[in-house]
Design a protein around this motif. Sequence first.
Motif, PDB file in Angstrom:
ATOM      1  N   GLY A   6      95.024 120.119 -32.346  1.00 47.46           N
ATOM      2  CA  GLY A   6      94.849 118.684 -32.497  1.00 47.46           C
ATOM      3  C   GLY A   6      95.974 118.012 -33.254  1.00 47.46           C
ATOM      4  N   TYR A  56      90.773 123.612 -33.436  1.00 51.00           N
ATOM      5  CA  TYR A  56      89.316 123.460 -33.348  1.00 51.00           C
ATOM      6  C   TYR A  56      88.808 124.075 -32.052  1.00 51.00           C
ATOM      7  N   MET A  61      85.945 119.096 -31.775  1.00 44.45           N
ATOM      8  CA  MET A  61      87.060 118.216 -32.152  1.00 44.45           C
ATOM      9  C   MET A  61      86.551 117.087 -33.040  1.00 44.45           C
ATOM     10  N   GLN A  65      89.963 112.671 -32.148  1.00 43.49           N
ATOM     11  CA  GLN A  65      90.920 113.663 -31.649  1.00 43.49           C
ATOM     12  C   GLN A  65      90.511 114.261 -30.303  1.00 43.49           C
ATOM     13  N   GLU A  66      89.488 113.703 -29.699  1.00 45.80           N
ATOM     14  CA  GLU A  66      88.995 114.261 -28.439  1.00 45.80           C
ATOM     15  C   GLU A  66      90.084 114.285 -27.368  1.00 45.80           C
ATOM     16  N   PHE A  68      92.978 115.219 -27.479  1.00 47.82           N
ATOM     17  CA  PHE A  68      93.840 116.403 -27.523  1.00 47.82           C
ATOM     18  C   PHE A  68      93.299 117.543 -26.658  1.00 47.82           C
TER      19      PHE A  68
END
Length: 114
Positions: A6, A56, A61, A65-66, A68
């Motif tokens: 991330g 992660y 996440m 940061q989803e 990523f």
Amino acid sequence: MTFVIGAACVDVLDRACIEECPMDCIFIGNRMAYIQPDECTDCGACEPVCPVEAIYYEDDMPPGQEQFVAENARFFDEPLPGRTAPLGHPGGTRGAGALGVDTPYVQEYQPLSQ
Ligand code: F3S
Ligand code: F3S
């Protein structure tokens, strides 16, 4: 499922994770590293060694940061600026070192101030 790198990796690229991965499936781009989602076996060995806690499990996440998850996959599935063909499933880095490219999202990513 896969582990994902991330935002905290961007412009840090500590690389400690790479030494730990038994599948050799962590690839170095330009600003960050990316996990090949189809080659990662979810062993989790990389996650605790990252000094900035950038790694992660896909479903864990942190909020914000989803994106990523998609960027880690896009790094392998799409041609990118500076690279004419997708990397695909190369079967490990085979010592490729820094590949010098990022996804457009990561190229433009502005790290959040701490
Ligand atoms: Fe990045 Fe952490 Fe690996 S900073 S290169 S995810 S050890
Ligand atoms: Fe490697 Fe981490 Fe997956 S060590 S196999 S990228 S969980």
